[in-house]
Write a protein that holds these residues in place. Sequence first.
Motif: not given
Length: 244
Positions: A70-97
């Motif tokens: 999370x801290x590797x992305x440009x963070x502020x209060x408005x974008x923190x949740x979006x960045x968190x959702x983006x990271x969780x999307x990137x970390x989706x399991x291979x089986x799901x993909x």
Amino acid sequence: MENPAFVIVMLLWLVLVGIYTCRTDIKWGKYFAALSYMEKVNFAGRHRNTAAMQQLAAEHSARKEHYIYLYSLPLCRRTALICKAFIETIRTGKNVILVMAFLLFCSVILTKTMVFADVPLLGDPYAARLIAMFIFSTFIANIKEVYARQILSITEKHKKGFFIPYSFTEIVASYALVCYMSMVMLVVPFGMIMEAGCKNILLFLMVLLAVMLLFFSAMRRERMLRLCNILTNIVIFACSGMLF
């Protein structure tokens, strides 16, 4: 190949794959360590050594590396949740993909090829179209459920005492935005492959946006969530015919 938009999308994907391949640095030490770990797991499994398997699982979980934080992305209060959702999307399991890709592949095979032409039910064009629509709507519904579980995970932590400086509306809006953008990136190439036309693709995306907003907004009321989930899935199934 006669569709210019399809050719452009495929070329962009090839360029991205080429850039990723050129910039990929193989860590051979980590590769051989993974092979050694697999051999230890197989050895413990063959000898039914439960204690050794639990120890290996604990060590593997402790050494697991994540390259996007999370801290590797440009963070502020408005974008923190979006960045968190983006990271969780990137970390989706291979089986799901793999399951998601398999569903899209089945939809294309059923409607654009003659592989199942001799099969009694699948060989019927109308039946094959309905089955493909059901598979595709299942694909969309599964993506929706993945992000819904992430939203519920955050709200449950908040109910148990974990302080989150965001309202429920802000949490839903951030995850709904990432969810919708993920669907757009998948639906547009799929629609081009199915030769649905730009008008039908845009109409389906507009309906999908309305459905997403309705579903995520209903998550505030748990009693209505199940009914709203069923209704949105029915709407997605009915409107998926625009792409077939």
